[in-house]
Motif scaffolding. Structure first.
Motif, PDB file in Angstrom:
ATOM      1  N   LYS A 142     -29.099   3.960 -19.117  1.00 54.47           N
ATOM      2  CA  LYS A 142     -29.522   4.029 -17.861  1.00 54.47           C
ATOM      3  C   LYS A 142     -28.321   4.194 -17.157  1.00 54.47           C
ATOM      4  CE  LYS A 142     -31.806   1.229 -14.302  1.00 54.47           C
ATOM      5  NZ  LYS A 142     -32.522   0.014 -14.110  1.00 54.47           N
ATOM      6  N   LEU A 143     -27.371   3.502 -17.472  1.00 54.50           N
ATOM      7  CA  LEU A 143     -25.883   3.652 -16.759  1.00 54.50           C
ATOM      8  C   LEU A 143     -25.498   5.144 -16.573  1.00 54.50           C
ATOM      9  CD1 LEU A 143     -23.857   2.140 -14.936  1.00 54.50           C
ATOM     10  CD2 LEU A 143     -22.718   1.502 -17.211  1.00 54.50           C
ATOM     11  N   GLN A 144     -25.499   5.786 -17.766  1.00 58.47           N
ATOM     12  CA  GLN A 144     -25.127   7.158 -17.840  1.00 58.47           C
ATOM     13  C   GLN A 144     -26.027   7.960 -16.796  1.00 58.47           C
ATOM     14  OE1 GLN A 144     -25.469   8.870 -21.580  1.00 58.47           O
ATOM     15  NE2 GLN A 144     -24.249  10.606 -21.133  1.00 58.47           N
ATOM     16  N   ASP A 145     -27.436   7.970 -16.953  1.00 55.22           N
ATOM     17  CA  ASP A 145     -28.239   8.663 -15.757  1.00 55.22           C
ATOM     18  C   ASP A 145     -27.866   8.399 -14.525  1.00 55.22           C
ATOM     19  OD1 ASP A 145     -29.717   9.504 -18.177  1.00 55.22           O
ATOM     20  OD2 ASP A 145     -31.435   8.118 -18.168  1.00 55.22           O
ATOM     21  N   GLU A 146     -27.627   7.217 -14.109  1.00 46.91           N
ATOM     22  CA  GLU A 146     -27.145   6.837 -13.009  1.00 46.91           C
ATOM     23  C   GLU A 146     -25.910   7.465 -12.640  1.00 46.91           C
ATOM     24  OE1 GLU A 146     -26.787   2.970 -11.203  1.00 46.91           O
ATOM     25  OE2 GLU A 146     -28.554   2.141 -12.246  1.00 46.91           O
ATOM     26  N   SER A 147     -24.706   7.533 -13.239  1.00 47.42           N
ATOM     27  CA  SER A 147     -23.689   8.387 -12.973  1.00 47.42           C
ATOM     28  C   SER A 147     -24.012   9.832 -12.835  1.00 47.42           C
ATOM     29  CB  SER A 147     -22.618   8.021 -14.211  1.00 47.42           C
ATOM     30  OG  SER A 147     -21.496   8.726 -13.907  1.00 47.42           O
ATOM     31  N   THR A 148     -25.010  10.256 -13.913  1.00 50.43           N
ATOM     32  CA  THR A 148     -24.971  11.753 -13.690  1.00 50.43           C
ATOM     33  C   THR A 148     -25.819  11.848 -12.330  1.00 50.43           C
ATOM     34  OG1 THR A 148     -25.284  11.871 -16.168  1.00 50.43           O
ATOM     35  CG2 THR A 148     -26.295  13.628 -14.801  1.00 50.43           C
ATOM     36  N   ASN A 149     -26.796  11.100 -11.980  1.00 49.80           N
ATOM     37  CA  ASN A 149     -27.272  11.477 -10.655  1.00 49.80           C
ATOM     38  C   ASN A 149     -26.505  11.399  -9.401  1.00 49.80           C
ATOM     39  OD1 ASN A 149     -29.930  11.808 -11.865  1.00 49.80           O
ATOM     40  ND2 ASN A 149     -30.588   9.625 -11.803  1.00 49.80           N
ATOM     41  N   GLN A 150     -25.501  10.383  -9.483  1.00 49.18           N
ATOM     42  CA  GLN A 150     -24.635  10.327  -8.390  1.00 49.18           C
ATOM     43  C   GLN A 150     -23.606  11.725  -8.438  1.00 49.18           C
ATOM     44  OE1 GLN A 150     -22.442   6.794  -9.066  1.00 49.18           O
ATOM     45  NE2 GLN A 150     -24.232   5.348  -8.302  1.00 49.18           N
ATOM     46  N   LYS A 151     -23.361  11.888  -9.600  1.00 57.47           N
ATOM     47  CA  LYS A 151     -22.301  13.253  -9.557  1.00 57.47           C
ATOM     48  C   LYS A 151     -23.061  14.463  -8.862  1.00 57.47           C
ATOM     49  CE  LYS A 151     -19.236  11.971 -13.393  1.00 57.47           C
ATOM     50  NZ  LYS A 151     -19.027  12.336 -14.896  1.00 57.47           N
ATOM     51  N   LYS A 152     -24.586  14.560  -9.401  1.00 55.68           N
ATOM     52  CA  LYS A 152     -25.364  15.710  -8.841  1.00 55.68           C
ATOM     53  C   LYS A 152     -25.486  15.714  -7.308  1.00 55.68           C
ATOM     54  CE  LYS A 152     -28.015  16.781 -13.126  1.00 55.68           C
ATOM     55  NZ  LYS A 152     -29.242  17.028 -13.702  1.00 55.68           N
ATOM     56  N   LEU A 153     -25.682  14.348  -6.635  1.00 55.46           N
ATOM     57  CA  LEU A 153     -26.024  13.983  -5.421  1.00 55.46           C
ATOM     58  C   LEU A 153     -24.556  14.499  -4.821  1.00 55.46           C
ATOM     59  CD1 LEU A 153     -27.473  13.036  -3.036  1.00 55.46           C
ATOM     60  CD2 LEU A 153     -26.660  10.797  -3.357  1.00 55.46           C
ATOM     61  N   ALA A 154     -23.422  14.252  -5.299  1.00 56.94           N
ATOM     62  CA  ALA A 154     -22.254  14.624  -4.512  1.00 56.94           C
ATOM     63  C   ALA A 154     -21.828  16.231  -4.461  1.00 56.94           C
ATOM     64  CB  ALA A 154     -20.923  13.930  -5.135  1.00 56.94           C
ATOM     65  N   LEU A 155     -22.472  16.789  -5.700  1.00 56.43           N
ATOM     66  CA  LEU A 155     -22.408  18.173  -5.824  1.00 56.43           C
ATOM     67  C   LEU A 155     -23.455  18.732  -4.658  1.00 56.43           C
ATOM     68  CD1 LEU A 155     -22.090  19.145  -9.504  1.00 56.43           C
ATOM     69  CD2 LEU A 155     -20.655  19.830  -7.829  1.00 56.43           C
ATOM     70  N   ARG A 156     -24.758  18.198  -4.576  1.00 52.81           N
ATOM     71  CA  ARG A 156     -25.432  18.813  -3.525  1.00 52.81           C
ATOM     72  C   ARG A 156     -24.911  18.626  -2.398  1.00 52.81           C
ATOM     73  NH1 ARG A 156     -31.544  16.340  -5.339  1.00 52.81           N
ATOM     74  NH2 ARG A 156     -31.613  17.397  -7.333  1.00 52.81           N
ATOM     75  N   ILE A 157     -24.377  17.593  -1.967  1.00 54.96           N
ATOM     76  CA  ILE A 157     -23.732  17.412  -0.616  1.00 54.96           C
ATOM     77  C   ILE A 157     -22.507  18.426  -0.334  1.00 54.96           C
ATOM     78  CG2 ILE A 157     -22.444  15.864   0.876  1.00 54.96           C
ATOM     79  CD1 ILE A 157     -24.186  13.392  -0.346  1.00 54.96           C
ATOM     80  N   ALA A 158     -21.680  18.490  -1.465  1.00 59.72           N
ATOM     81  CA  ALA A 158     -20.614  19.251  -1.415  1.00 59.72           C
ATOM     82  C   ALA A 158     -21.110  20.689  -0.948  1.00 59.72           C
ATOM     83  CB  ALA A 158     -19.964  19.309  -2.534  1.00 59.72           C
ATOM     84  N   TRP A 159     -21.901  21.108  -1.601  1.00 58.23           N
ATOM     85  CA  TRP A 159     -22.583  22.595  -1.400  1.00 58.23           C
ATOM     86  C   TRP A 159     -23.576  22.705  -0.040  1.00 58.23           C
ATOM     87  CZ3 TRP A 159     -21.129  27.038  -3.506  1.00 58.23           C
ATOM     88  CH2 TRP A 159     -20.524  27.023  -4.851  1.00 58.23           C
ATOM     89  N   ILE A 160     -24.149  21.745   0.279  1.00 56.24           N
ATOM     90  CA  ILE A 160     -25.118  21.929   1.433  1.00 56.24           C
ATOM     91  C   ILE A 160     -24.301  21.720   2.898  1.00 56.24           C
ATOM     92  CG2 ILE A 160     -26.922  20.864   2.641  1.00 56.24           C
ATOM     93  CD1 ILE A 160     -28.060  20.092  -0.067  1.00 56.24           C
ATOM     94  N   ILE A 161     -23.217  21.047   2.899  1.00 54.42           N
ATOM     95  CA  ILE A 161     -22.346  20.961   3.910  1.00 54.42           C
ATOM     96  C   ILE A 161     -21.858  22.136   4.599  1.00 54.42           C
ATOM     97  CG2 ILE A 161     -20.559  19.788   5.354  1.00 54.42           C
ATOM     98  CD1 ILE A 161     -21.288  17.092   3.635  1.00 54.42           C
TER      99      ILE A 161
END
Length: 80
Positions: free
Chosen positions: A2-21
């Protein structure tokens, strides 16, 4: 696990924000240049620059739309 999934989701969210802005800023530029071209159309026509500005505006719009398309396809594929 579960901890690994949370970390992966946070990285994906950061990438989304980095591309969308930057994509949002591209759309803001399209709007800004659109107003500029409309506001100065007669002066740009006098110096034969109107076509160039419309072409640049169109290219910027296409780049913004392509960027949005790529971001959405990456999100659907689970890459970001």
């Amino acid at each position: 696990m579960k901890l690994q999934d949370e970390s992966t989701n946070q990285k994906k969210l950061a990438l989304r924000i980095a591309w969308i802005i930057p994509n949002v800023f591209c759309y803001a530029l399209v709007i800004y240049f659109g107003f500029y071209v409309i506001d100065n159309a007669s002066e740009l026509k006098e110096i034969n620059e109107f076509g160039k500005w419309v072409f640049m505006l169109f290219c910027l719009l296409l780049a913004s739309l392509y960027g949005s398309f790529r971001i959405f396809t990456w999100i659907r594929a689970g890459k970001i």
